[in-house]
Motif scaffolding. Structure first.
Motif, short mmCIF file in Angstrom:
data_model
loop_
_atom_site.label_atom_id
_atom_site.label_comp_id
_atom_site.label_asym_id
_atom_site.label_seq_id
_atom_site.Cartn_x
_atom_site.Cartn_y
_atom_site.Cartn_z
N THR A 1 -7.37 1.35 3.44
CA THR A 1 -7.27 0.10 2.71
C THR A 1 -8.50 0.25 1.75
O THR A 1 -8.51 -0.54 0.71
CB THR A 1 -7.76 -1.12 3.56
OG1 THR A 1 -8.59 -0.90 4.65
CG2 THR A 1 -6.40 -1.58 4.55
N GLU A 2 -9.47 0.97 1.98
CA GLU A 2 -10.92 0.96 1.37
C GLU A 2 -10.48 2.27 0.30
O GLU A 2 -10.16 3.42 0.47
CB GLU A 2 -11.88 1.28 2.18
CG GLU A 2 -13.18 0.98 1.29
CD GLU A 2 -14.40 1.80 1.92
OE1 GLU A 2 -15.11 2.27 0.89
OE2 GLU A 2 -14.58 2.00 3.12
N SER A 3 -10.63 1.91 -1.12
CA SER A 3 -10.16 3.11 -2.12
C SER A 3 -11.55 3.11 -3.04
O SER A 3 -11.33 3.65 -4.11
CB SER A 3 -9.16 2.51 -2.86
OG SER A 3 -9.48 1.16 -3.35
N THR B 1 -3.45 4.58 -0.69
CA THR B 1 -4.15 3.35 -0.33
C THR B 1 -3.08 2.42 0.26
O THR B 1 -2.01 2.48 -0.01
CB THR B 1 -4.75 2.41 -1.34
OG1 THR B 1 -3.74 2.30 -2.56
CG2 THR B 1 -6.12 3.25 -2.00
N LYS B 2 -3.89 1.58 1.15
CA LYS B 2 -2.87 0.41 1.89
C LYS B 2 -3.05 -0.71 1.00
O LYS B 2 -4.19 -0.96 0.48
CB LYS B 2 -3.31 0.41 3.28
CG LYS B 2 -3.07 1.18 4.44
CD LYS B 2 -3.28 0.86 5.65
CE LYS B 2 -4.02 1.81 6.56
NZ LYS B 2 -4.62 1.35 7.79
N PRO B 3 -1.96 -1.50 1.05
CA PRO B 3 -0.61 -1.42 1.32
C PRO B 3 0.04 -0.37 0.42
O PRO B 3 -0.55 -0.08 -0.62
CB PRO B 3 0.20 -2.85 1.14
CG PRO B 3 -1.06 -3.68 0.85
CD PRO B 3 -2.12 -2.93 0.23
N PHE B 4 1.04 0.26 0.84
CA PHE B 4 1.58 1.27 0.35
C PHE B 4 3.19 1.16 0.13
O PHE B 4 3.87 0.42 0.70
CB PHE B 4 1.30 2.81 0.91
CG PHE B 4 1.60 2.66 2.31
CD1 PHE B 4 2.91 2.47 2.84
CD2 PHE B 4 0.50 2.70 3.19
CE1 PHE B 4 2.73 2.32 4.45
CE2 PHE B 4 0.41 2.78 4.51
CZ PHE B 4 1.78 2.61 4.92
N THR B 5 3.81 2.00 -0.90
CA THR B 5 5.10 1.90 -0.72
C THR B 5 5.71 3.09 -0.85
O THR B 5 5.11 4.20 -0.67
CB THR B 5 5.62 1.47 -2.22
OG1 THR B 5 5.16 2.50 -3.22
CG2 THR B 5 5.12 -0.20 -2.75
#
Ligand SMILES: [Mg+2]
Lengths: 124, 521
Positions: free
Chosen positions: A87-89, A107-111
């Protein structure tokens, strides 16, 4: 040739989500394993190296960044591609973990598309 | 409040809207739901006014900010929000989510803490992404804690908010698909803006008013504009997504059907050849077996062959959930009825003498034993769990069986079909109209009353042929594997056997997870 995958995340829910998203992305893995923490991941890697490891950063005890360093010490895991999922980027974090031997960062959220984009270069 | 906003504060308010929007977009993309988020007017709040807003349980994610914003702030969801979002990310059916909202019990929330934390984690991820792009000197946001419950009796201890403090609160209302709208928001204690405020002290104070007014005006205009522009886009996108999903579903169904047919044909062919080649042997064996197990009804070879052909397909095809459920319902008492056999004679024979078979489809080593194909990751539950809790655990773990016991020692085992036959049939959505309170009560039946015991177990070195024989004779589909001390080290299900048969690499260790049940979709 079909590949093997290891999903490392302290959250069982997130492991399920990652697994589902990998499936939706159309990437075909021969075998998918899960580990709930760094030690379990190392145990699995020692038992049998995998082609790709998806690794959470924020985990209790051994963090994902520490795990990357440990994996890179394993002689059989030189060719294992490590993709961090976090989640941290911050650039600092990304640069640090890439320097330690990670091969990618999601990174979260992802697709599913993101998984397709980041993982397909390592599928051949 | 608006008049005293500093530059960073008003920027943060604008970005918080983007952050919630990005979160909605991300969740939509990941889980195929439609989400809409409305920002409401920001206010100055105290603990007591927040208590009024969030009267029931809430999920409060504490976020540590570094950089332009410095300190801890809170992202909060109301009870409905946490139930809907966690339900969506673990892919519970919408009827189940709606029931939970209606009941709203602590038990409903207890089983979902991991999912609720992950919702918070993803929300913080969206926030970090947006602020990284939009706020100068942004360091990072990290989720430090998720509190689930009623935080208001001790807000300092539970969520880090001082009882006499005043906070900037920005409320949002989110609507997902046809679920009721729920409330959430961000709580900014003044301290998170202190650092920048001190740094820019004089300049900021003079410019703040002008900036805030301009930013707010621009923000409002931009919002109106984007809302007007986005709507048709979003609708078209959603429509396309729904169409694509439908197409994929139909294609997968067709493929599964074709594959099942091919496999059934191949198996019939294989079987007739095998039977012809080994007619005498088969007859002898059948006789011996009939004698040995007089209580087992004769196996209808035709029926079992087609069942076996269909089963692995179901486990591999995500869209076939309904089919499997229907199949399970059709034979609720499978464990008690060996005639409806878990493993067909055909497959057992293939394993017993693979060399004699036209082996292009099935290759399996005679040396294969339980430890080669077992799953080491088994699901445990308590004898006092309710049927409902057990169902949720099994759904979350995506398995068809749950072991019951303590410290690796087995007291019993429960399967999805044990549960299906224990709960009222009126709980099915199609019977919703006729549902009575007594039907709901069946969800509270304790596992200890319905579990199977004693449990049949096998050892790590039990051969595949033995396992199949055992399953066929007893009619069970899952056999726990125990060590010398009777401690469970894994389990073998029919799906593991199918996976081994189909992949043909059972000689090597397959710790990889076999689909034990259809995914929760
Ligand atoms: Mg984590």
């Amino acid at each position: 040739m079909a590949k093997t995958l290891l999903i490392v995340d302290d959250s069982a829910t997130m492991r399920k989500i990652v697994m589902r998203t990998v499936k939706m992305s159309g990437l075909d893995f021969d075998k998918t394993e899960e580990a709930g923490n760094g030690v379990e991941a190392l145990e699995k890697l020692v038992a049998g190296p995998v082609d790709i490891m998806l690794c959470d950063v924020n985990m209790p005890e051994m963090s994902g960044t520490e795990l990357v360093k440990e994996v890179r010490k394993l002689p059989d895991c030189e060719s294992t591609k490590i993709i961090m999922v976090s989640t941290e980027s911050s650039q600092e974090l990304i640069d640090g973990v890439m320097a330690d031997g990670a091969n990618g960062f999601i990174t979260k959220p992802f697709t599913p598309e993101k998984f397709q984009e980041k993982l397909s270069p390592f599928m051949n | 409040m608006a008049t005293s906003l500093t530059g960073v504060q008003s920027q943060a308010i604008g970005l918080s809207k983007d952050a919630f929007d990005v979160f909605c977009h991300d969740i939509s993309g990941m889980f195929g739901v439609g989400m809409e988020c409305k920002q409401q007017e920001n206010t100055a709040e105290t603990v007591s006014s927040l208590t009024e807003r969030f009267k029931k349980l809430a999920a409060v994610n504490s976020v540590k900010a570094e950089g332009a914003m410095d300190g801890t702030f809170q992202l909060i969801f109301d009870q409905e929000g946490l139930l809907i979002l966690s339900g969506i990310i673990v892919m519970l059916p919408s009827t189940n989510i709606l029931q939970r909202i209606k009941r709203g019990t602590v038990t409903d929330i207890d089983g979902m803490t991991d999912a609720i934390k992950e919702v918070g984690n993803m929300l913080v991820g969206s926030w970090d992404k947006v602020f990284r792009e939009g706020l100068e000197k942004h360091g990072h946001f990290v989720q430090t804690d998720t509190f689930i419950g009623n935080p208001w009796d001790d807000p300092q201890e539970k969520i880090g908010l001082g009882e006499d403090g005043e906070f900037l609160f920005i409320p949002y209302q989110i609507t997902i698909d046809s679920y009721p709208a729920f409330n959430c928001g961000v709580i900014f204690p003044g301290a998170v803006f202190d650092k920048t405020q001190t740094e820019e002290k004089i300049r900021a104070e003079v410019r703040a008013k002008l900036e805030a007014e301009a930013a707010e005006k621009a923000g409002l205009e931009a919002e109106e504009k984007t809302e007007a522009e986005e709507k048709p886009d979003l609708e078209a996108e959603m429509k396309a997504a729904i169409e694509a999903e439908e197409r994929a579903r139909i294609e997968a169904e067709m493929k599964a059907e074709a594959e099942a047919k091919m496999k059934a044909e191949a198996e019939t062919e294989t079987k007739s050849k095998a039977l012809a080649e080994r007619k005498a042997e088969t007859e002898k064996k059948a006789e011996a077996e009939a004698e040995a197990a007089t209580d087992i009804k004769a196996d209808d070879a035709g029926t079992t062959a087609s069942e076996d052909a269909a089963e692995p397909q179901q486990s591999e095809t995500p869209e076939s959930t309904e089919g499997t459920e229907a199949a399970e319902d059709a034979e609720p008492a499978e464990d008690a009825e060996p005639a409806a056999g878990a493993v067909s004679e055909t497959i057992q024979k293939m394993v017993e003498s693979p060399a004699g078979l036209p082996g292009e489809h099935f290759q399996i080593s005679l040396a294969t034993c339980a430890k080669d194909i077992m799953q080491t990751d088994v699901l445990w539950g308590n004898a006092d769990d309710s049927v409902q809790q057990a169902t949720e655990k099994m759904q979350q773990a995506d398995v068809g069986h749950m072991l019951v016991g303590t410290e690796g020692l087995l007291d019993g085992i429960v399967s999805r079909s044990d549960i299906a036959s224990a709960v009222s049939v009126y709980l099915k959505p199609m019977f919703a109209k006729w549902r009575r309170p007594t039907d709901d009560a069946t969800l509270q039946i304790r596992i200890k009353w319905i579990m199977t015991r004693p449990v049949q177990t096998i050892k790590p070195d039990t051969s595949l042929a033995e396992i199949l024989k055992n399953m066929r004779q007893s009619g069970v589909r899952c056999l726990p594997v125990v060590d010398q001390q009777d401690k469970v080290v894994g389990s073998v299900t029919v799906f593991d056997i199918f996976a081994a048969l189909l992949s043909g690499d059972s000689g090597t260790s397959t710790a990889g997870k076999t689909p034990q049940a259809p995914p929760l979709e």
